[in-house]
Design an enzyme around this catalytic site. Sequence first.
Site, PDB file in Angstrom:
ATOM      1  CB  ALA A 230      43.774  42.949  49.410  1.00  0.00           C
ATOM      2  CG  ASP A 406      39.497  45.508  47.907  1.00  0.00           C
ATOM      3  OD1 ASP A 406      40.187  44.551  48.336  1.00  0.00           O
ATOM      4  OD2 ASP A 406      38.904  46.309  48.659  1.00  0.00           O
ATOM      5  CG  HIS A 407      43.101  39.513  45.336  1.00  0.00           C
ATOM      6  ND1 HIS A 407      42.095  38.768  44.755  1.00  0.00           N
ATOM      7  CD2 HIS A 407      44.246  38.800  45.133  1.00  0.00           C
ATOM      8  CE1 HIS A 407      42.610  37.663  44.230  1.00  0.00           C
ATOM      9  NE2 HIS A 407      43.906  37.653  44.446  1.00  0.00           N
ATOM     10  NE  ARG A 408      39.512  44.658  51.328  1.00  0.00           N
ATOM     11  CZ  ARG A 408      38.913  45.634  52.020  1.00  0.00           C
ATOM     12  NH1 ARG A 408      38.846  45.566  53.337  1.00  0.00           N
ATOM     13  NH2 ARG A 408      38.382  46.663  51.388  1.00  0.00           N
ATOM     14  CB  ILE A 410      37.635  41.587  42.385  1.00  0.00           C
ATOM     15  CG1 ILE A 410      36.601  42.713  42.525  1.00  0.00           C
ATOM     16  CG2 ILE A 410      37.676  41.066  40.955  1.00  0.00           C
ATOM     17  CD1 ILE A 410      35.173  42.298  42.232  1.00  0.00           C
TER      18      ILE A 410
END
Length: 436
Positions: A230, A406-408, A410
């Site tokens: 993400a 990766d927003h999943r 971080i």
Amino acid sequence: MSKIEFKLPDIGEGVTEGEIVSWLVKVGDSVEEHQDMVEVMTDKATVPLGAPTAGKIAELRAKAGDTVPVGQVIVVIESAGAVEAAPAKAAPAAANGTETKASAVGDIKEQLPGMSPPSAPSPKAGAYFSEQPLAAPATRKLARELGVDLRQVPPSGEAGRITKTDVQSFAEGSRSTAGHAAPAAAATPAVVPVPALAPVPVGAMEERLPIRGLRKRIYESMARSKRTAAHFTYVDECECTKLIALRERLRPLAQTHGVKLTFLPFIIKAVVAALKRHPSMNCLVDDTTQEMVLRKTYDLGIAVATDAGLIVPVLRRADQRNLIEIAREIERLANEARAGKTTREDLGGASFTVTSLGKAGGLLATPVVNYPEVGILFVPAMKKRPVVIDDEIKIGNVMDLSLSFDHRIIDGHIGAEFTQTVIDLLQNPDELVLSL
């Protein structure tokens, strides 16, 4: 005269097939023992295969662009002597980075982390996951025994390979639809179905080139990263006047060591310091187990543009090197990458990547995470523009650092704090000097 059937050798590391990138010989050519005949790319390595014996090329049984399994005959050689045509094992690459040759396999160039095709989407009833499924011979044998069509089996293995567990789960699931209880779900990452693509119309004034070799691996890797991670990109400006002054003071010292000191070693130092303060950024994501793999070492990928495509050699032990050592190692990695001589020891295993376009760096970018890493920093070119310093407008030397993550894994504030740490160190670089 005897005919030797040369099979695609087992080059180890779980590789079960390879793509024929290019033939270096043609039918009728004479070859010497160990002479390179063909370049083969797997998801692990780029491998030139050498002739097992001297002779004449009688047949080529695969063409450029074909994907063939390990053990399949790819070339037939006419030889005056009797030579056993057993597949050769790959010789390990030399520790010093020089070329290593074996009877059939020469220098191995390991591929970029995460450059594997994604797991296939769930098909509609009666459809296939793949017309050419990837599976080891033992898995194919099990599928035959269980009456399973491998084309219908969802893969969970590395590089989209079908494992024995996939076959067994599929067979049990098929039986459950006939009145048996359904088995527990396999640990396969959820994948969003991808709609079928319409072919691009063929026009008269166009040229079509097959996507092969390193470009194909980049093609697959970038698609997998965008489908899986993400992506979130955070951008902030870094005023570099003090950094420029420090570099100018240290350049003569670097020259005495035979090193050209660029800004990149300073950036690497700042990134390592930021990774130590924000350890979740020094991380890989394992989607098969849904785990974060926190790294305790600091091995940074340094993206290098080459004629063949982007390659990411790895700067090992960046935390243990001073600026001079980092500058020297970056220069070596970049020169070998551009010359196509990167060894397997210099590829793979990074946990964070730094990329730059140099003088053509533009203002900012939204780089794609080098999956399964969770962060990548883009460094643009410095540009002079007005900045506010001590409530006064001055001409500053500014670059807008772009961090994609990766927003999943971080959160946004972690990515912002990481970037701010890098910027603070570059804007006030005295702390970097202390680690020389």
